[in-house]
Write an enzyme that holds these catalytic residues in place. Structure first.
Site, mmCIF file in Angstrom:
data_model
loop_
_atom_site.group_PDB
_atom_site.id
_atom_site.type_symbol
_atom_site.label_atom_id
_atom_site.label_comp_id
_atom_site.label_asym_id
_atom_site.label_seq_id
_atom_site.Cartn_x
_atom_site.Cartn_y
_atom_site.Cartn_z
ATOM 1 C CD GLN A 41 -80.056 22.377 -68.827
ATOM 2 O OE1 GLN A 41 -79.129 21.780 -68.284
ATOM 3 N NE2 GLN A 41 -79.897 23.072 -69.939
ATOM 4 C CG ASP A 42 -84.495 22.586 -70.583
ATOM 5 O OD1 ASP A 42 -84.235 23.674 -70.048
ATOM 6 O OD2 ASP A 42 -83.998 22.230 -71.667
ATOM 7 C CG ASP A 66 -82.443 27.969 -69.077
ATOM 8 O OD1 ASP A 66 -82.287 29.023 -68.450
ATOM 9 O OD2 ASP A 66 -81.606 27.531 -69.903
ATOM 10 C CD GLN A 74 -80.087 20.798 -72.725
ATOM 11 O OE1 GLN A 74 -79.317 19.880 -72.448
ATOM 12 N NE2 GLN A 74 -79.726 21.842 -73.455
ATOM 13 N NE ARG A 118 -80.088 30.582 -69.326
ATOM 14 C CZ ARG A 118 -79.018 29.898 -69.720
ATOM 15 N NH1 ARG A 118 -77.878 30.521 -69.990
ATOM 16 N NH2 ARG A 118 -79.066 28.582 -69.843
#
Length: 582
Positions: free
Chosen positions: A400-401, A422, A378, A498
């Site tokens: 990520q993120d 994500d 993250q 998701r």
């Protein structure tokens, strides 16, 4: 302790004195009895003791008809919540309601209960900070909690203030955020729950969230049904067959988007340059932000950021409202950082290169980057908690993120967002219009393939007015990713989203899906978590990845007569605040 009985004098003359003392004792006893009775009467009638009255004394008598009317209205209102018994008990014992309360007064009493409990939570978290001087991870989590609870209190107060004036959509947005921040406080402590104090605080916050959820549910019913509290109902979602703003008005995507965006005629207040130059007052963006006036409600504070690569972490705090970042183009004006959760004491929230909390934020022609790399997990490039924020023609680079659309109402137009896991996530009500969403490789050499999800929306309560809406966007891979994809297309799987939290909500409308989008479309989080409560919708998308024949059974196709529920006007009230929308 009670005094011992006085012994009588043995001399014959003591009887007279003894009688006088008995009279005096009787008088003192009578005075004490009267005093105690007066104190009981005072405290039974005192407003300050109202919240504790039910533990010790019966409330003062009131006209039975009025009392029953208030209880009846409380019961009807609480039937519209997720936790009706807690709602009824807390409101009936609050002492904050008149005998014949209006629906809005019941809601305000519920918000007041939440606010009172929030103040207690703040005190408990401060105790954790005092107890964590030698524990950096717990200390960092508790300090995040203090910030979250401060934000929650601000939004609760703001929602309460606007209810009487009829700004119910604002109240819903702010109450949704207030609940989010309380959940984030609880979640931050979950990872450092190593003491009884932390455990007790988490338990208390769990109750706090119940009170706030109940108040939010009542606000939703008040918006939908007005003063007719007999019609109020617990919150429902699209999975229950419920859509708001149930009008077609042409359908087919007509009226979904807006021509508005970041204004082109803004007057620059200060200029930031990478090097000293003519007209440049600052070399650091943060210095320019700090110079912005606090709580600027009259106009915008425009910061021109000249071409260059700015290696700094930028924060726009809650009190800095209506701040505008104007760059000189994607890839030209770059704000770059490399914080990640792999660094000690950093949560995902703290890793953002640019983090914005002040309402009314705008940005145009800028690249926001987190260069930590995919192996660092993250690592946020841009985080927004800014209500009524407009981001246009900006680029977001990360893995990520990448974009943390954390809370409140946000509008992204003609942007480019790059990442893998994500990489658009949060619990805001955000619309992404005319934007390019690109998957990039997570590993240096991803021969074995990767599973990636574009979105992870985090709605925790069905009453929260949050969700991600993508309108007329392109979903594909970067050139580098496509090279790997074409070598082994079957081992590279990419999904539209998701469910990070139970009531996750994401829809794609009139978008183009490249072939990298897997036939299943959507990815579970773990097991069957949230699969019966989320809402993942698609409407008239095109491209090789848009074939719905292989979609998972827990995704949906948005009915044409409900698609306008996700318009800029209906979903984030953008026609009221996005410049150029009307």
């Amino acid at each position: 302790m009670p005094r011992k009985p006085l012994k009588p004098f043995s001399s014959p003359s003591s009887s007279c004195i003894l009688k006088k003392r008995k009279i005096l004792l009787i008088s003192m006893a009578s005075f004490l009895i009267l005093t105690i009775f007066s104190l009981i009467l005072f405290f039974s009638l005192s407003p300050s003791s109202a919240t504790h009255r039910h533990h010790h004394l019966k409330p003062p008598p009131s006209p039975p008809q009025q009392n029953q009317l208030a209880l009846s209205k409380i019961e009807l209102s609480c039937n519209a919540t997720r936790y009706p018994e807690i709602c009824k008990t807390s409101l009936s014992q609050s002492g904050n309601l008149p005998q014949d309360p209006k629906p809005v007064e019941i809601i305000q009493a519920a918000i007041s209960i939440s606010t009172q409990n929030l103040k207690t939570a703040q005190s408990m978290v401060k105790s954790i900070i005092d107890d964590s001087l030698s524990n950096p991870n717990r200390s960092a989590a508790a300090n995040n909690c203090i910030e979250f609870l401060h934000n929650s209190e601000y939004r609760l107060t703001s929602a309460n203030d606007v209810l009487q004036s009829g700004r119910i959509k604002d109240a819903r947005a702010w109450m949704s955020a207030a609940l989010l921040y309380q959940y984030d406080s609880w979640s931050a402590l979950k990872y450092v729950n190593d003491s009884q104090l932390v455990n007790r605080t988490m338990s208390f916050m769990d109750s706090l969230m119940g009170f706030t959820s109940n108040a939010l549910s009542m606000v939703v019913s008040y918006d939908l049904f007005g003063d007719e509290i007999a019609s109020w109902k617990p919150p429902k979602t699209e999975r229950d067959g419920f859509w708001e703003n149930n009008n077609n008005s042409g359908g087919g995507g007509v009226g979904l988007s807006t021509k508005g965006g970041c204004p082109s005629d803004l007057t620059v207040d200060v200029t930031v340059c990478k090097e000293d130059g003519v007209g440049c007052k600052y070399n650091k963006i943060q210095d320019a932000v700090d110079a912005a006036p606090d709580n600027n409600g009259e106009g915008r504070f425009v910061i021109k950021i000249k071409q260059g690569r700015y290696q700094e972490i930028v924060r726009v705090p809650l009190e800095k409202k209506n701040v505008v970042f104007l760059g000189e183009g994607m890839g030209k004006t770059v704000i770059s950082g490399s914080l990640s959760v792999q660094q000690p004491g950093l949560s995902t929230y703290n890793t953002a290169t640019v983090g914005v909390s002040g309402d009314g934020f705008m940005a145009r022609d800028i690249t926001f980057e987190n260069a930590a790399g995919g192996e660092q997990h993250q690592a946020v490039a841009f985080r927004s908690d800014s209500d009524l924020s407009v981001i246009e023609n900006c680029e977001f680079l990360g893995n990520q993120d990448t974009v943390y659309a954390h809370s409140l109402r946000q509008f992204y137009k003609s942007c480019r967002i790059q990442g893998n896991v994500d990489f658009i996530f949060g619990n805001s009500a955000a619309i992404f219009q005319d934007s390019v969403i690109l998957v990039c490789p997570r590993q240096r050499s991803p021969e074995k393939g990767e599973d990636n999800a574009v979105t992870a929306h985090g709605r925790t309560d069905p009453a929260q007015s949050t969700g991600f809406v993508f309108q007329n966007c392109l979903i594909n891979g970067t050139d580098e990713y496509m090279d790997w994809y074409y070598k082994k297309p079957k081992v590279h799987k990419n999904y539209l989203g998701r469910p990070w939290k139970e009531y996750s909500r994401t829809v794609f409308l009139n978008c183009y899906f490249g072939e990298i989008v897997s036939p299943q479309g959507w990815m579970p989080w773990t097991g069957d978590f949230a699969l019966s409560t989320l809402y993942y919708g698609e409407f008239e998308n095109t491209g090789p990845g848009a074939n719905i024949s292989g979609r998972v059974g827990w995704s949906s196709q948005v009915p044409g007569n409900h698609v306008l529920a996700y318009s800029v006007q209906n979903f984030i009230q953008g026609d009221e605040w996005i410049p150029g929308s009307t």
